[in-house]
Design a protein around this motif. Structure first.
Motif, PDB file in Angstrom:
ATOM      1  N   PRO A   1       5.560 -42.119  21.578  1.00 23.61           N
ATOM      2  CA  PRO A   1       5.269 -40.784  22.126  1.00 23.61           C
ATOM      3  C   PRO A   1       6.015 -39.692  21.371  1.00 23.61           C
ATOM      4  CG  PRO A   1       6.828 -41.911  23.530  1.00 23.61           C
ATOM      5  CD  PRO A   1       6.408 -42.919  22.489  1.00 23.61           C
ATOM      6  N   VAL A   2       5.458 -38.498  21.389  1.00 25.73           N
ATOM      7  CA  VAL A   2       6.076 -37.334  20.769  1.00 25.73           C
ATOM      8  C   VAL A   2       6.942 -36.632  21.800  1.00 25.73           C
ATOM      9  CG1 VAL A   2       5.665 -35.139  19.605  1.00 25.73           C
ATOM     10  CG2 VAL A   2       4.146 -37.081  19.169  1.00 25.73           C
TER      11      VAL A   2
ATOM     12  N   GLU B   1       0.475 -34.300  15.884  1.00 21.21           N
ATOM     13  CA  GLU B   1       1.131 -35.163  16.856  1.00 21.21           C
ATOM     14  C   GLU B   1       0.286 -36.387  17.194  1.00 21.21           C
ATOM     15  OE1 GLU B   1       0.533 -32.029  17.144  1.00 21.21           O
ATOM     16  OE2 GLU B   1       2.381 -30.908  17.460  1.00 21.21           O
ATOM     17  N   ASP B   2      -1.027 -36.206  17.225  1.00 22.56           N
ATOM     18  CA  ASP B   2      -1.915 -37.335  17.510  1.00 22.56           C
ATOM     19  C   ASP B   2      -1.801 -38.409  16.441  1.00 22.56           C
ATOM     20  OD1 ASP B   2      -2.774 -36.064  19.783  1.00 22.56           O
ATOM     21  OD2 ASP B   2      -4.505 -35.129  18.815  1.00 22.56           O
TER      22      ASP B   2
ATOM     23  N   GLU C   1       1.205 -40.575  17.252  1.00 22.24           N
ATOM     24  CA  GLU C   1       0.960 -41.489  18.368  1.00 22.24           C
ATOM     25  C   GLU C   1      -0.001 -42.605  17.985  1.00 22.24           C
ATOM     26  OE1 GLU C   1      -0.370 -39.087  21.571  1.00 22.24           O
ATOM     27  OE2 GLU C   1       1.613 -38.218  21.986  1.00 22.24           O
ATOM     28  N   ASN C   2      -1.024 -42.280  17.184  1.00 22.80           N
ATOM     29  CA  ASN C   2      -2.019 -43.289  16.825  1.00 22.80           C
ATOM     30  C   ASN C   2      -1.498 -44.271  15.790  1.00 22.80           C
ATOM     31  OD1 ASN C   2      -3.874 -42.086  18.562  1.00 22.80           O
ATOM     32  ND2 ASN C   2      -4.686 -40.735  16.962  1.00 22.80           N
TER      33      ASN C   2
ATOM     34  N   ASN D   1       2.394 -45.540  17.335  1.00 22.62           N
ATOM     35  CA  ASN D   1       2.389 -46.001  18.728  1.00 22.62           C
ATOM     36  C   ASN D   1       3.672 -45.610  19.472  1.00 22.62           C
ATOM     37  OD1 ASN D   1      -0.154 -47.262  18.539  1.00 22.62           O
ATOM     38  ND2 ASN D   1       0.780 -49.076  17.594  1.00 22.62           N
TER      39      ASN D   1
END
Length: 253
Positions: free
Chosen positions: A216-217, A206-207, A210-211, A214
């Motif tokens: 959200p999960v 998940e990170d 997001e990274n 850009n």
């Protein structure tokens, strides 16, 4: 924006590539062991010593500081003469060596301790017996020739080289080579692990979403394999199973 890496992430990378790191380390150690034991030719050393004394010493006359200083100054000259063609050509002829005096020069080391009149001549060769012969013959030839070369007779043999029953080789040093290979293999393995991790652009967590994107999960879809369905391990199956039992219980009552 600068990216930082935590200690936990470092451990995760090492854990992820642990098999690669171990494989490179063990492989490097095995290669070093095989090369050291089977491909590198072992060499042996033998040393002979002589001492620079007063010219034609008289037992009734004691050394003074001036005589000792003069002898110490001569040692540097003797170190050069020992490795000169005048000495080494005679050694090559006497021992019938299969190489020239230039090659013999590279096999001989001459050293003396600071403020000492003792000179050590060390010979290196693949044959331990020949190393002993080279060291002794070089010192003996030098002792015989030095009176004609410098018109002095102040060299006395202090200790001749001897051949031991089990001579120890000076090179290669298999244990040292293996230790160095292990360290290098470990360094290369860790470096390669971080390089592969840096080049890995796949999205796995998940990170990463997001990274990289850009955004959200909002949720995660759990992967269900056939074995989980057969064994009724999914939450939905468990709820259905519990519901069926309740209906059956009501009918029984």
């Amino acid at each position: 924006m600068e990216e930082t890496i935590s200690l936990k992430e470092i451990f995760e990378v090492i854990k992820k590539r642990l098999l690669l790191i171990i494989s490179l380390t063990v492989g490097a150690a095995l290669i070093a062991a095989v090369v050291s034991y089977f491909f590198l030719t072992p060499t042996y050393q033998s040393s002979s010593q002589f001492i620079v004394t007063q010219d034609k010493p008289d037992p009734s006359v004691q050394f003074n500081s001036s005589d000792i200083r003069t002898n110490l100054e001569l040692i540097n000259t003797y170190n050069v003469i020992i490795k000169s063609p005048r000495i080494l050509e005679d050694v090559v002829q006497e021992l019938n060596l299969p190489y020239s005096w230039e090659a013999l020069k590279s096999k001989i080391q001459v050293a003396s301790e600071e403020s000492s009149q003792v000179v050590t001549v060390t010979a290196t060769d693949v044959d331990p017996e020949r190393a002993v012969e080279i060291a002794n013959t070089t010192v003996e030839t030098f002792q015989e020739e030095i009176p004609d070369i410098m018109n002095v007779d102040n060299v006395s043999i202090l200790a001749a080289a001897e051949l031991t029953e089990n001579p120890a080789q000076v090179s290669p040093n298999p244990l040292l080579n293996i230790a160095i290979a292990i360290v290098l293999g470990l360094m290369v393995g860790v470096g390669l692990a971080f390089l592969l991790e840096y080049l890995d652009n796949t999205v796995t967590t998940e990170d990463d979403i997001e990274n990289k994107l850009n955004i959200p999960v909002l949720g995660v879809v759990t992967h269900i394999n056939d074995e989980d369905v057969r064994d009724n391990r999914t939450p939905q199956a468990n709820r259905i199973k519990r519901g069926g039992l309740n209906e059956q219980t009501k009918k029984t009552v």
